[in-house]
Design a protein around this motif. Structure first.
Motif, PDB file in Angstrom:
ATOM      1  N   MET A   1       0.849  -1.199   0.000  1.00  0.00           N
ATOM      2  CA  MET A   1       0.000   0.000   0.000  1.00  0.00           C
ATOM      3  C   MET A   1       0.874   1.234   0.000  1.00  0.00           C
ATOM      4  N   ASN A   2       0.540   2.199  -0.851  1.00  0.00           N
ATOM      5  CA  ASN A   2       1.318   3.434  -0.950  1.00  0.00           C
ATOM      6  C   ASN A   2       0.364   4.580  -1.290  1.00  0.00           C
ATOM      7  N   LEU A   3      -0.193   5.207  -0.248  1.00  0.00           N
ATOM      8  CA  LEU A   3      -1.168   6.277  -0.445  1.00  0.00           C
ATOM      9  C   LEU A   3      -0.719   7.511   0.316  1.00  0.00           C
ATOM     10  N   LYS A   4      -0.494   8.580  -0.400  1.00  0.00           N
ATOM     11  CA  LYS A   4      -0.109   9.832   0.237  1.00  0.00           C
ATOM     12  C   LYS A   4      -1.360  10.595   0.674  1.00  0.00           C
ATOM     13  N   VAL A   5      -1.181  11.390   1.729  1.00  0.00           N
ATOM     14  CA  VAL A   5      -2.290  12.191   2.238  1.00  0.00           C
ATOM     15  C   VAL A   5      -2.811  13.123   1.148  1.00  0.00           C
ATOM     16  N   LYS A   6      -1.910  13.608   0.294  1.00  0.00           N
ATOM     17  CA  LYS A   6      -2.320  14.505  -0.793  1.00  0.00           C
ATOM     18  C   LYS A   6      -3.302  13.819  -1.730  1.00  0.00           C
ATOM     19  N   GLU A   7      -3.065  12.549  -2.041  1.00  0.00           N
ATOM     20  CA  GLU A   7      -3.956  11.808  -2.932  1.00  0.00           C
ATOM     21  C   GLU A   7      -5.330  11.624  -2.305  1.00  0.00           C
ATOM     22  N   LEU A   8      -5.343  11.315  -0.999  1.00  0.00           N
ATOM     23  CA  LEU A   8      -6.625  11.183  -0.303  1.00  0.00           C
ATOM     24  C   LEU A   8      -7.347  12.523  -0.253  1.00  0.00           C
ATOM     25  N   TRP A   9      -6.624  13.598   0.005  1.00  0.00           N
ATOM     26  CA  TRP A   9      -7.202  14.945   0.064  1.00  0.00           C
ATOM     27  C   TRP A   9      -7.863  15.307  -1.268  1.00  0.00           C
ATOM     28  N   GLU A  10      -7.176  15.017  -2.370  1.00  0.00           N
ATOM     29  CA  GLU A  10      -7.707  15.371  -3.688  1.00  0.00           C
ATOM     30  C   GLU A  10      -8.992  14.608  -4.006  1.00  0.00           C
ATOM     31  N   GLU A  11      -9.061  13.341  -3.587  1.00  0.00           N
ATOM     32  CA  GLU A  11     -10.241  12.531  -3.880  1.00  0.00           C
ATOM     33  C   GLU A  11     -11.379  12.765  -2.889  1.00  0.00           C
ATOM     34  N   ALA A  12     -11.042  13.082  -1.632  1.00  0.00           N
ATOM     35  CA  ALA A  12     -12.061  13.176  -0.583  1.00  0.00           C
ATOM     36  C   ALA A  12     -12.506  14.599  -0.296  1.00  0.00           C
ATOM     37  N   ARG A  13     -11.775  15.575  -0.778  1.00  0.00           N
ATOM     38  CA  ARG A  13     -12.073  16.970  -0.429  1.00  0.00           C
ATOM     39  C   ARG A  13     -13.507  17.367  -0.773  1.00  0.00           C
ATOM     40  N   GLU A  14     -13.936  17.072  -1.974  1.00  0.00           N
ATOM     41  CA  GLU A  14     -15.285  17.479  -2.387  1.00  0.00           C
ATOM     42  C   GLU A  14     -16.375  16.594  -1.810  1.00  0.00           C
ATOM     43  N   PRO A  15     -16.308  15.259  -1.953  1.00  0.00           N
ATOM     44  CA  PRO A  15     -17.411  14.432  -1.438  1.00  0.00           C
ATOM     45  C   PRO A  15     -17.575  14.491   0.078  1.00  0.00           C
ATOM     46  N   PHE A  16     -16.468  14.693   0.816  1.00  0.00           N
ATOM     47  CA  PHE A  16     -16.545  14.731   2.274  1.00  0.00           C
ATOM     48  C   PHE A  16     -16.507  16.152   2.836  1.00  0.00           C
ATOM     49  N   SER A  17     -16.490  17.146   1.943  1.00  0.00           N
ATOM     50  CA  SER A  17     -16.456  18.562   2.345  1.00  0.00           C
ATOM     51  C   SER A  17     -15.315  18.847   3.319  1.00  0.00           C
ATOM     52  N   LEU A  18     -14.142  18.347   2.992  1.00  0.00           N
ATOM     53  CA  LEU A  18     -12.984  18.538   3.863  1.00  0.00           C
ATOM     54  C   LEU A  18     -12.445  19.961   3.763  1.00  0.00           C
ATOM     55  N   GLU A  19     -11.972  20.471   4.886  1.00  0.00           N
ATOM     56  CA  GLU A  19     -11.287  21.757   4.945  1.00  0.00           C
ATOM     57  C   GLU A  19     -10.020  21.582   5.755  1.00  0.00           C
ATOM     58  N   LEU A  20      -8.958  22.226   5.310  1.00  0.00           N
ATOM     59  CA  LEU A  20      -7.666  22.107   5.981  1.00  0.00           C
ATOM     60  C   LEU A  20      -7.606  23.074   7.161  1.00  0.00           C
ATOM     61  N   GLU A  21      -7.247  22.535   8.315  1.00  0.00           N
ATOM     62  CA  GLU A  21      -7.124  23.349   9.523  1.00  0.00           C
ATOM     63  C   GLU A  21      -5.674  23.747   9.793  1.00  0.00           C
ATOM     64  N   ALA A  22      -4.750  22.816   9.593  1.00  0.00           N
ATOM     65  CA  ALA A  22      -3.335  23.077   9.886  1.00  0.00           C
ATOM     66  C   ALA A  22      -2.504  21.954   9.269  1.00  0.00           C
ATOM     67  N   GLY A  23      -1.155  22.133   9.296  1.00  0.00           N
ATOM     68  CA  GLY A  23      -0.243  21.088   8.848  1.00  0.00           C
ATOM     69  C   GLY A  23      -0.205  20.877   7.362  1.00  0.00           C
ATOM     70  N   GLY A  24      -0.399  21.928   6.574  1.00  0.00           N
ATOM     71  CA  GLY A  24      -0.430  21.795   5.127  1.00  0.00           C
ATOM     72  C   GLY A  24       0.867  21.315   4.510  1.00  0.00           C
ATOM     73  N   GLU A  25       1.972  21.396   5.232  1.00  0.00           N
ATOM     74  CA  GLU A  25       3.258  20.947   4.694  1.00  0.00           C
ATOM     75  C   GLU A  25       3.438  19.433   4.791  1.00  0.00           C
ATOM     76  N   GLY A  26       2.465  18.746   5.373  1.00  0.00           N
ATOM     77  CA  GLY A  26       2.613  17.298   5.554  1.00  0.00           C
ATOM     78  C   GLY A  26       1.827  16.461   4.568  1.00  0.00           C
ATOM     79  N   PHE A  27       1.442  17.033   3.425  1.00  0.00           N
ATOM     80  CA  PHE A  27       0.642  16.281   2.460  1.00  0.00           C
ATOM     81  C   PHE A  27       1.403  15.124   1.818  1.00  0.00           C
ATOM     82  N   ASP A  28       2.718  15.105   1.945  1.00  0.00           N
ATOM     83  CA  ASP A  28       3.491  13.990   1.400  1.00  0.00           C
ATOM     84  C   ASP A  28       3.570  12.812   2.372  1.00  0.00           C
TER      85      ASP A  28
END
Length: 312
Positions: A1-28
């Motif tokens: 398994m090899n899934l980066k947080v950035k990939e999950l963010w891109e796929e889940a942002r719209e359907p789950f209405s995600l918003e970033l609170e902090a730690g934006g430098e850790g998407f890798d």
């Protein structure tokens, strides 16, 4: 398994209405396990069985517990938690991250996101999404159809008539999944699911005619986005190396993405209606899934008849 947080963010942002609170430098950061963890015990200081490789979700219980702690103690517990280098944190029920968590998320580069979804619903739907994003995938040559709930992939050499056969079946009311190239992925259950690539979806190439847009000609019922793969049919030339091992001897199997799928070889000959034969093969496979095997039934009848004759 090899899934980066950035990939999950891109796929889940719209359907789950995600918003970033902090730690934006850790998407890798990488999510190393498919399951999702609620870190209730970890926040109390118990880390012996802490699933730190998973996506962490804070629900109402975690927020209520953190709120019950004093400021210094809450900061100490959250620091111990973040020092385990969890990949990311999601806050359910649209809760905002406490100031201590924001600061620690930036310090340890841990993305903190929030969603308006309730905790259990988010965990269920996000688990399915992670399973899909991390599923083993493979691109194979073949035209795939949904035939009355049976996913059939038609393969064969170039020019043997795969697309023409599929087009005839579409005219009879079956649905196109992909033409010529099929994207396969293996689910956690081990079952294979086929779909078309984004570029060629809903299109077919017919020799002498060119590219056609299937739903424009036959309606939206003539297409399907994806379908489980239940049967592989190989169209072969008579006398070829593979010919002669068809349904009369029972289907063999093919291994794709470590999953085994029934396979039947059908010789292509002039004047032979391949669409009819493919249709009969698919429907026969559906009967087998329902527990009705015509070949075994005939064998049992023959054995019974021979036994009666021997007794006489």
């Amino acid at each position: 398994m090899n899934l980066k947080v950035k990939e999950l963010w891109e796929e889940a942002r719209e359907p789950f209405s995600l918003e970033l609170e902090a730690g934006g430098e850790g998407f890798d950061n990488e999510i190393l396990e498919r399951a999702i963890n609620r870190p209730g015990l970890a926040l109390t200081g118990f880390f012996q069985y802490f699933a730190f490789r998973r996506l962490q979700v804070f629900g109402l219980a975690e927020f209520t517990y953190m709120k019950s702690l004093g400021g210094p103690e809450r900061n100490r517990r959250l620091r111990q938690f973040c020092q385990r280098r969890v990949p990311a944190i999601v806050l359910a029920r649209n809760r905002h991250a406490p100031d201590e968590l924001r600061a620690l998320a930036d310090e340890f580069r841990i993305p903190v996101m929030r969603t308006p979804m309730i905790t259990s619903l988010f965990i269920n739907e996000c688990t399915v999404l992670i399973e899909d994003l991390t599923a083993p995938r493979r691109r194979v040559q073949g035209t795939m159809l949904d035939m009355m709930g049976i996913g059939v992939m038609i393969r064969g050499a170039a020019g043997i008539g795969k697309s023409e056969t599929a087009l005839t079946l579409i005219e009879r009311g079956y649905s196109l999944v992909s033409d010529d190239v099929t994207e396969l992925r293996r689910l956690a259950s081990g079952r294979l699911v086929g779909s078309a690539s984004e570029l060629t979806r809903y299109h077919m190439e017919i020799r002498g005619l060119g590219i056609i847009h299937v739903p424009s000609l036959y309606g939206v019922s003539s297409i399907r986005g994806e379908c489980p793969l239940d049967l592989v049919i190989d169209l072969v030339k008579p006398g070829s190396e593979k010919a002669g091992r068809g349904e009369e001897n029972g289907p063999d199997e093919i291994e794709l993405l470590e999953a085994r799928v029934p396979r039947v070889e059908l010789p292509v000959m002039p004047g032979r209606d391949m669409a009819n034969i493919v249709e009969a093969t698919a429907l026969n496979q559906k009967l087998k899934f329902m527990g009705h095997d015509a070949a075994k039934e005939l064998d049992e009848k023959l054995v019974t008849a021979l036994q009666r004759r021997s007794v006489r």
